[in-house]
Scaffold this active site. Structure first.
Site, PDB file in Angstrom:
ATOM      1  N   PRO A 225       0.747  -0.890   0.033  1.00  0.00           N
ATOM      2  CA  PRO A 225      -0.177  -0.028  -0.147  1.00  0.00           C
ATOM      3  C   PRO A 225       0.939   1.292  -0.774  1.00  0.00           C
ATOM      4  O   PRO A 225       1.810   1.190   0.362  1.00  0.00           O
ATOM      5  CB  PRO A 225      -1.273  -0.223   1.825  1.00  0.00           C
ATOM      6  CG  PRO A 225      -0.315  -0.972   1.593  1.00  0.00           C
ATOM      7  CD  PRO A 225       0.455  -1.918   1.184  1.00  0.00           C
ATOM      8  N   CYS A 226       0.032   2.312  -0.451  1.00  0.00           N
ATOM      9  CA  CYS A 226       1.221   3.425  -0.657  1.00  0.00           C
ATOM     10  C   CYS A 226       0.497   4.717  -0.273  1.00  0.00           C
ATOM     11  O   CYS A 226       0.440   5.988  -0.139  1.00  0.00           O
ATOM     12  CB  CYS A 226       1.298   3.940  -1.938  1.00  0.00           C
ATOM     13  SG  CYS A 226       0.134   4.251  -2.928  1.00  0.00           S
ATOM     14  N   GLN A 227      -0.336   4.363   0.651  1.00  0.00           N
ATOM     15  CA  GLN A 227      -1.384   5.720   1.293  1.00  0.00           C
ATOM     16  C   GLN A 227      -0.321   7.090   2.177  1.00  0.00           C
ATOM     17  O   GLN A 227      -0.798   7.804   2.055  1.00  0.00           O
ATOM     18  CB  GLN A 227      -2.552   5.309   2.375  1.00  0.00           C
ATOM     19  CG  GLN A 227      -3.515   4.427   1.625  1.00  0.00           C
ATOM     20  CD  GLN A 227      -3.277   3.060   1.231  1.00  0.00           C
ATOM     21  OE1 GLN A 227      -2.314   2.511   1.532  1.00  0.00           O
ATOM     22  NE2 GLN A 227      -4.335   2.359   1.898  1.00  0.00           N
ATOM     23  N   GLY A 228      -0.052   5.869   2.474  1.00  0.00           N
ATOM     24  CA  GLY A 228       0.463   6.980   3.844  1.00  0.00           C
ATOM     25  C   GLY A 228       2.338   7.861   3.193  1.00  0.00           C
ATOM     26  O   GLY A 228       3.029   8.345   4.067  1.00  0.00           O
ATOM     27  N   PHE A 229       2.884   7.583   1.507  1.00  0.00           N
ATOM     28  CA  PHE A 229       3.481   7.847   1.179  1.00  0.00           C
ATOM     29  C   PHE A 229       4.195   9.517   1.319  1.00  0.00           C
ATOM     30  O   PHE A 229       5.235  10.114   1.490  1.00  0.00           O
ATOM     31  CB  PHE A 229       4.085   7.278  -0.115  1.00  0.00           C
ATOM     32  CG  PHE A 229       4.472   6.024  -0.158  1.00  0.00           C
ATOM     33  CD1 PHE A 229       4.607   4.999  -1.491  1.00  0.00           C
ATOM     34  CD2 PHE A 229       4.555   5.077   0.662  1.00  0.00           C
ATOM     35  CE1 PHE A 229       5.093   3.431  -1.152  1.00  0.00           C
ATOM     36  CE2 PHE A 229       4.981   4.325   0.981  1.00  0.00           C
ATOM     37  CZ  PHE A 229       5.481   3.273  -0.187  1.00  0.00           C
TER      38      PHE A 229
END
Length: 306
Positions: free
Chosen positions: A70-74
């Site tokens: 997942p990449c939501q916090g990048f």
């Protein structure tokens, strides 16, 4: 090659790699239903466990590590693997496993949006991290319709080759096998599947009764039977539930079985769980046929490791 699979889900990418001639020696996912589906259809080598709790010595040595994180916090940090944002945890775990196991190659799959996240800084940081870990890194966006999948699904593949391997043996991205002139349409892909109400022996041929509205909104648009399907979704109604894509006749939503067919799962692949869980497993998967193309490119590099 011997492959370790992280965030394996129900096994779409893994099955494609297996079809290309590789061996998945260890797989992992935190979702119980996905692991049960994987075990039922592929094998018992999948471990149902939080990757954060898995030590490197529990993972067998391998030639390749694959997975999608997942990449939501990048967008919230420059040093992604050092960020305290919990949403970056799985990226840090993917990095950790590769940094500790040092496979010859790695392949990471992600959504198209990762290329523009944080004004492009996220992908730059990912490349920087894996370069520092000892890999030559490349990335590219692919539409799986260009590889014989009856679906317009754009995904990014990030590929790494360990720097002690000669550059001539770098992983190469597969060339397209199809274009707009011969894309496989969703109508053609589903033409032989009967209505769910008809008597059949098909697995998972159940469908969402969510209203067909034909609005210009994700999950609500009409499906053109003469084009590849819109992207099969894992979520989509704004409330965390599944919004299944409309059938090419636009009279109802696609069933789980039809969605899986669009994702190029074989007809005998039997998913486990509630209808919503099965839809999510299908929507989260890498299309098997696209996974095969990636696997065939790895196949060309096997001699390097002998």
């Amino acid at each position: 090659m011997d492959i370790v699979s992280l965030f394996s889900g129900a096994g779409g990418l893994d099955l494609g790699l297996i079809n290309a001639g590789h061996k998945i020696v260890w797989a992992n996912d935190i979702d119980r239903d996905s692991c049960l589906s994987y075990e039922k259809n592929i094998g018992s080598h999948i471990v149902h466990k939080d990757i954060c709790e898995v030590k490197a010595e529990e993972i067998p040595d391998c030639d390749v590590v694959v997975g999608g994180f997942p990449c939501q916090g990048f967008s919230l940090a420059n040093k992604l693997r050092h960020s305290d944002d919990d949403r970056n945890t799985l990226y840090r775990q993917f990095y950790r496993v590769i940094n500790e196991k040092k496979p010859a190659y790695f392949l990471a799959e992600n959504v198209r949006g990762i290329l523009s996240l944080d004004n492009g800084n996220a992908i730059k940081q990912i490349v920087s991290d894996f370069t520092e870990a000892g890999y030559r890194v490349k990335y590219k966006a692919f539409n799986t319709a260009d590889y014989g999948v009856p679906q317009s699904r754009v995904r990014v593949i990030i590929a790494g080759t360990r720097t002690d391997i000669p550059k001539m043996a770098d992983f190469q991205f597969p060339e397209p096998t199809h274009d707009k002139s011969n894309w496989i349409s969703v109508g053609k892909a589903l033409k032989d599947i009967p209505e769910p109400e008809e008597t059949s022996k098909l697995f998972n041929h159940v469908y969402s009764k969510y209203k067909v509205t034909n609005r210009n909104y994700t999950g609500h648009r009409k499906t053109d039977p003469n084009k590849p399907s819109p992207t099969i979704l894992a979520r989509g109604n704004g409330k965390g539930g599944v919004c299944a894509i409309q059938h090419p006749l636009n009279h109802r939503r696609m069933s789980v079985r039809e969605s899986a067919t669009v994702q190029t799962f074989p007809m005998n692949y039997d998913f486990v769980g509630s209808m919503g869980s099965m839809y999510r497993q299908v929507g989260n998967a890498v299309p098997i046929k696209f996974g095969e193309h990636l696997g065939l490119m790895l196949k060309q590099l096997e001699l390097v490791l002998i």
